[in-house]
Every structure is written in C-alpha cells, then in structure tokens.
Scaffold this motif. Structure first.
Motif, PDB file in Angstrom:
ATOM      1  N   ALA A 153       0.830  -1.206   0.000  1.00  0.00           N
ATOM      2  CA  ALA A 153       0.000   0.000   0.000  1.00  0.00           C
ATOM      3  C   ALA A 153       0.864   1.254   0.000  1.00  0.00           C
ATOM      4  O   ALA A 153       0.516   2.263  -0.626  1.00  0.00           O
ATOM      5  N   PHE A 154       1.998   1.183   0.681  1.00  0.00           N
ATOM      6  CA  PHE A 154       2.926   2.320   0.710  1.00  0.00           C
ATOM      7  C   PHE A 154       3.584   2.530  -0.650  1.00  0.00           C
ATOM      8  O   PHE A 154       3.745   3.669  -1.107  1.00  0.00           O
ATOM      9  N   GLN A 155       3.950   1.432  -1.302  1.00  0.00           N
ATOM     10  CA  GLN A 155       4.592   1.535  -2.615  1.00  0.00           C
ATOM     11  C   GLN A 155       3.641   2.035  -3.688  1.00  0.00           C
ATOM     12  O   GLN A 155       4.065   2.605  -4.692  1.00  0.00           O
ATOM     13  N   GLY A 156       2.346   1.830  -3.476  1.00  0.00           N
ATOM     14  CA  GLY A 156       1.374   2.256  -4.470  1.00  0.00           C
ATOM     15  C   GLY A 156       1.016   3.726  -4.404  1.00  0.00           C
ATOM     16  O   GLY A 156       0.166   4.190  -5.174  1.00  0.00           O
ATOM     17  N   ILE A 157       1.657   4.473  -3.507  1.00  0.00           N
ATOM     18  CA  ILE A 157       1.360   5.901  -3.332  1.00  0.00           C
ATOM     19  C   ILE A 157       2.531   6.715  -3.864  1.00  0.00           C
ATOM     20  O   ILE A 157       3.697   6.431  -3.560  1.00  0.00           O
ATOM     21  N   SER A 158       2.232   7.725  -4.649  1.00  0.00           N
ATOM     22  CA  SER A 158       3.261   8.613  -5.184  1.00  0.00           C
ATOM     23  C   SER A 158       3.330   9.896  -4.359  1.00  0.00           C
ATOM     24  O   SER A 158       2.416  10.222  -3.593  1.00  0.00           O
ATOM     25  N   PHE A 159       4.432  10.626  -4.533  1.00  0.00           N
ATOM     26  CA  PHE A 159       4.615  11.894  -3.821  1.00  0.00           C
ATOM     27  C   PHE A 159       3.550  12.901  -4.228  1.00  0.00           C
ATOM     28  O   PHE A 159       3.030  13.652  -3.389  1.00  0.00           O
ATOM     29  N   ARG A 160       3.209  12.917  -5.501  1.00  0.00           N
ATOM     30  CA  ARG A 160       2.191  13.861  -5.977  1.00  0.00           C
ATOM     31  C   ARG A 160       0.826  13.571  -5.358  1.00  0.00           C
ATOM     32  O   ARG A 160       0.082  14.494  -5.008  1.00  0.00           O
ATOM     33  N   GLN A 161       0.486  12.295  -5.217  1.00  0.00           N
ATOM     34  CA  GLN A 161      -0.782  11.949  -4.590  1.00  0.00           C
ATOM     35  C   GLN A 161      -0.824  12.417  -3.137  1.00  0.00           C
ATOM     36  O   GLN A 161      -1.852  12.922  -2.671  1.00  0.00           O
ATOM     37  N   CYS A 162       0.283  12.258  -2.431  1.00  0.00           N
ATOM     38  CA  CYS A 162       0.339  12.739  -1.043  1.00  0.00           C
ATOM     39  C   CYS A 162       0.205  14.255  -0.980  1.00  0.00           C
ATOM     40  O   CYS A 162      -0.469  14.795  -0.093  1.00  0.00           O
ATOM     41  N   LEU A 163       0.840  14.937  -1.927  1.00  0.00           N
ATOM     42  CA  LEU A 163       0.755  16.392  -1.959  1.00  0.00           C
ATOM     43  C   LEU A 163      -0.669  16.853  -2.259  1.00  0.00           C
ATOM     44  O   LEU A 163      -1.192  17.776  -1.607  1.00  0.00           O
ATOM     45  N   VAL A 164      -1.311  16.200  -3.234  1.00  0.00           N
ATOM     46  CA  VAL A 164      -2.699  16.553  -3.576  1.00  0.00           C
ATOM     47  C   VAL A 164      -3.621  16.279  -2.397  1.00  0.00           C
ATOM     48  O   VAL A 164      -4.513  17.092  -2.080  1.00  0.00           O
ATOM     49  N   PHE A 165      -3.414  15.159  -1.721  1.00  0.00           N
ATOM     50  CA  PHE A 165      -4.256  14.816  -0.572  1.00  0.00           C
ATOM     51  C   PHE A 165      -4.079  15.835   0.555  1.00  0.00           C
ATOM     52  O   PHE A 165      -5.053  16.189   1.234  1.00  0.00           O
ATOM     53  N   SER A 166      -2.859  16.316   0.760  1.00  0.00           N
ATOM     54  CA  SER A 166      -2.620  17.341   1.783  1.00  0.00           C
ATOM     55  C   SER A 166      -3.332  18.642   1.434  1.00  0.00           C
ATOM     56  O   SER A 166      -3.956  19.276   2.294  1.00  0.00           O
ATOM     57  N   LEU A 167      -3.261  19.044   0.162  1.00  0.00           N
ATOM     58  CA  LEU A 167      -3.943  20.262  -0.270  1.00  0.00           C
ATOM     59  C   LEU A 167      -5.458  20.114  -0.175  1.00  0.00           C
ATOM     60  O   LEU A 167      -6.160  21.052   0.218  1.00  0.00           O
ATOM     61  N   VAL A 168      -5.955  18.940  -0.538  1.00  0.00           N
ATOM     62  CA  VAL A 168      -7.392  18.685  -0.420  1.00  0.00           C
ATOM     63  C   VAL A 168      -7.832  18.770   1.038  1.00  0.00           C
ATOM     64  O   VAL A 168      -8.914  19.313   1.343  1.00  0.00           O
ATOM     65  N   SER A 169      -7.017  18.286   1.960  1.00  0.00           N
ATOM     66  CA  SER A 169      -7.349  18.347   3.381  1.00  0.00           C
ATOM     67  C   SER A 169      -7.433  19.786   3.865  1.00  0.00           C
ATOM     68  O   SER A 169      -8.304  20.132   4.674  1.00  0.00           O
ATOM     69  N   VAL A 170      -6.536  20.634   3.358  1.00  0.00           N
ATOM     70  CA  VAL A 170      -6.577  22.045   3.736  1.00  0.00           C
ATOM     71  C   VAL A 170      -7.857  22.702   3.220  1.00  0.00           C
ATOM     72  O   VAL A 170      -8.542  23.441   3.943  1.00  0.00           O
ATOM     73  N   VAL A 171      -8.195  22.423   1.974  1.00  0.00           N
ATOM     74  CA  VAL A 171      -9.417  22.992   1.389  1.00  0.00           C
ATOM     75  C   VAL A 171     -10.652  22.482   2.127  1.00  0.00           C
ATOM     76  O   VAL A 171     -11.593  23.242   2.406  1.00  0.00           O
ATOM     77  N   LYS A 172     -10.666  21.201   2.466  1.00  0.00           N
ATOM     78  CA  LYS A 172     -11.789  20.639   3.215  1.00  0.00           C
ATOM     79  C   LYS A 172     -11.921  21.292   4.588  1.00  0.00           C
ATOM     80  O   LYS A 172     -13.039  21.539   5.064  1.00  0.00           O
ATOM     81  N   PHE A 173     -10.793  21.583   5.229  1.00  0.00           N
ATOM     82  CA  PHE A 173     -10.826  22.245   6.535  1.00  0.00           C
ATOM     83  C   PHE A 173     -11.436  23.635   6.424  1.00  0.00           C
ATOM     84  O   PHE A 173     -12.271  24.033   7.249  1.00  0.00           O
ATOM     85  N   LEU A 174     -11.041  24.379   5.394  1.00  0.00           N
ATOM     86  CA  LEU A 174     -11.595  25.716   5.187  1.00  0.00           C
ATOM     87  C   LEU A 174     -13.087  25.647   4.861  1.00  0.00           C
ATOM     88  O   LEU A 174     -13.877  26.475   5.336  1.00  0.00           O
ATOM     89  N   LEU A 175     -13.476  24.653   4.060  1.00  0.00           N
ATOM     90  CA  LEU A 175     -14.895  24.483   3.752  1.00  0.00           C
ATOM     91  C   LEU A 175     -15.687  24.095   4.995  1.00  0.00           C
ATOM     92  O   LEU A 175     -16.837  24.535   5.172  1.00  0.00           O
ATOM     93  N   SER A 176     -15.075  23.284   5.854  1.00  0.00           N
ATOM     94  CA  SER A 176     -15.757  22.890   7.089  1.00  0.00           C
ATOM     95  C   SER A 176     -16.014  24.094   7.981  1.00  0.00           C
ATOM     96  O   SER A 176     -17.098  24.221   8.576  1.00  0.00           O
ATOM     97  N   ILE A 177     -15.031  24.979   8.070  1.00  0.00           N
ATOM     98  CA  ILE A 177     -15.220  26.190   8.869  1.00  0.00           C
ATOM     99  C   ILE A 177     -16.329  27.056   8.269  1.00  0.00           C
ATOM    100  O   ILE A 177     -17.187  27.588   8.990  1.00  0.00           O
ATOM    101  N   SER A 178     -16.330  27.173   6.952  1.00  0.00           N
ATOM    102  CA  SER A 178     -17.345  27.996   6.279  1.00  0.00           C
ATOM    103  C   SER A 178     -18.742  27.435   6.510  1.00  0.00           C
ATOM    104  O   SER A 178     -19.674  28.173   6.865  1.00  0.00           O
TER     105      SER A 178
END
Length: 278
Positions: A103-128
């Motif tokens: 499962a670790f090998q199947g994840i790329s750096f870009r996917q982790c970066l996108v997931f981190s950015l999505v989490s930030v956007v979701k947090f801001l949407l949750s506050i809104s």
C-alpha cells in the motif's frame, strides 16, 4: 445496498487479519501524537538555544521559520500516512491481497501532496459551513446572554431562548455532519483516478456523493454503539478496523463508474455485382 450486508462483508474481509488492520487503522493517530511531541521538543530546544551575536537579532525569525517548516513537514507526513492507510483499506475492501508495504509503494509523492492540499481545502470548507449552520444558534445564544445580563425579561423568555439555542445547535450540527459527507470520496478519487487538481477532486467527490450524503451519514452513525464500546480499550482492537473497513465497503460501490458501450449502427452497403457478358 443493505447496511447489514455491508457490515457482514466488512467482518468477512477482516477475518484472519484483524490485528494487521488494527495496526494500520491506528497508525495516523500514533503518528500525529509522535509528530506533535517532536514539534514540542523542537520548540523547547529552539527556545533554549542561544545564537551568536551576528544571528541573535534574527533569532525570533529563525525560530519561527524552523517551527513553520517543521509543522508543514509534519502535516505532510501525517496526511501521507493517512493516505497510505486509506489505500490499504481500499484494496482490502476489494478483496485484494495487500500488505502495508504494498500500500505504501502504491502511493506517489504527488498523490500525497494533492491529498494534503485537499485536506486544507476541506478544513476551510468545514469552517465555512460551520459558520453558516451554527450562526442561528450563535445569534440566539448571544441574545440569551444579553437578555440574562442586561435585561429583566423574566424566566419564561430566557428559558425559551435557551431551549431554542439547544434546538438550533442540534439542527446545525446535524446539517454540518451531513454536508461534510460530500467530501468522503476524496481519497478514493485520488487513489483510483489520480486526479491532480484539489478543487476537481472535491468537485468529483460532491458529484459521487450526490444523493447519498444522508444515507452515508446514517450508516456512519450506526457504528456509534461500537465506538462507545471502544472506551473500554480492549474492544478498540476490533472496533477501529471494523469501522474503517465498513465505511470503505459502503463507499467502494459509489466509486464504480458505469460504462455504457454504445453500439453504432453499421450502414447498409449494397454491393451491385456487374454482369459479366460472355
């Protein structure tokens, strides 16, 4: 799909691998504790460090820069581990043979970066959304405080305002909980479709969950009894992976796209054979 069938399927998948599923499910919680403690000790170390005379005027800026960098790296590591765990349960729920390292090998750096950015956007949407849904409760609560402290409106009016604020709080939390379920498919979209735009990931998640938010929210609430039993600590070894697997068993069918193959009508071609004269 019936909730009972989904839960039975989750239990079936977890057979003979409950311990491994538990270790994977608690990995994000253990990692955030370790990373938080590391950042705390780093802060204490930076406060106790004395810089030389040339750097001392910029000491506070250096400490702030180092702590900010450390916090961002810790957040990225935490979200990366969370995505690895999601990848593990995603493949496991599809009855695929998978280990944590696969499962670790199947994840790329870009996917982790996108997931981190999505989490930030979701947090801001949750506050809104939280501000939108809880603003009536906040307004009535402020009116209650003002009426109790500065006005002599009587017990009945204050009691009415208090009950109204409690009802509005319950309604606001319910709507907020259901609304946030629209973003439940983000990790599945990142893992399966490899979408790189965080906004498009959220848009696709909203599209997939359209019409399923209430059902999925009620499905998640059905695990509340299991979650309460985990307070006894020992049941947590079974409850945490069971809830995670059960949620993925619900979400996986939603992510399957129905492909309709349209058969084009073939044109009718008339072949006219020329008469051969002998």
């Amino acid at each position: 799909m019936e909730k009972t069938y989904l839960k039975l399927n989750a239990k079936k998948i977890m057979m003979k691998c409950s311990l491994r599923c538990f270790l994977v499910s608690v990995l994000p919680f253990v990692s955030i504790v370790i990373l938080t403690a590391s950042n705390y000790y780093l802060l204490m170390l930076l406060k106790g460090t004395k810089f030389n005379m040339y750097i001392s005027p910029y000491a506070e800026y250096i400490r702030l820069l180092l702590m900010t960098t450390s916090s961002l790296i810790s957040f990225f590591i935490w979200k990366s581990l969370r995505l690895v765990c999601d990848n593990y349960f995603l493949r496991k729920s599809l009855n695929k043979k998978v280990t944590f390292f696969k499962a670790f090998q199947g994840i790329s750096f870009r996917q982790c970066l996108v997931f981190s950015l999505v989490s930030v956007v979701k947090f801001l949407l949750s506050i809104s959304w939280g501000v939108v849904y809880l603003s009536p409760c906040i307004a009535v609560s402020a009116l209650l405080i003002y009426s109790y402290r500065f006005e002599n409106n009587g017990f009945n009016l204050n009691l009415t305002l208090f009950i109204s604020s409690i009802i509005l709080l319950f309604i606001g939390i319910s709507f907020l909980y259901i609304t946030l379920k629209r973003y439940s498919m983000c990790s599945s979209i990142i893992l399966s479709e490899e979408e790189r735009n965080p906004i498009k990931v959220i848009e696709q998640s909203i599209g997939v969950m359209d019409g399923h938010c209430v059902s999925y929210a009620l499905y998640c609430l059905s695990f509340l009894g299991w979650l309460m039993s985990s307070l006894l600590i020992i049941p947590a070894f079974y409850v945490f992976p069971y809830i995670a697997m059960g949620k993925w068993c619900y979400r996986n069918p939603l992510g399957i796209k129905e492909t309709v193959v349209e058969e084009k009508e073939k044109p009718i071609i008339f072949y006219i054979n020329k008469r051969v004269e002998s």
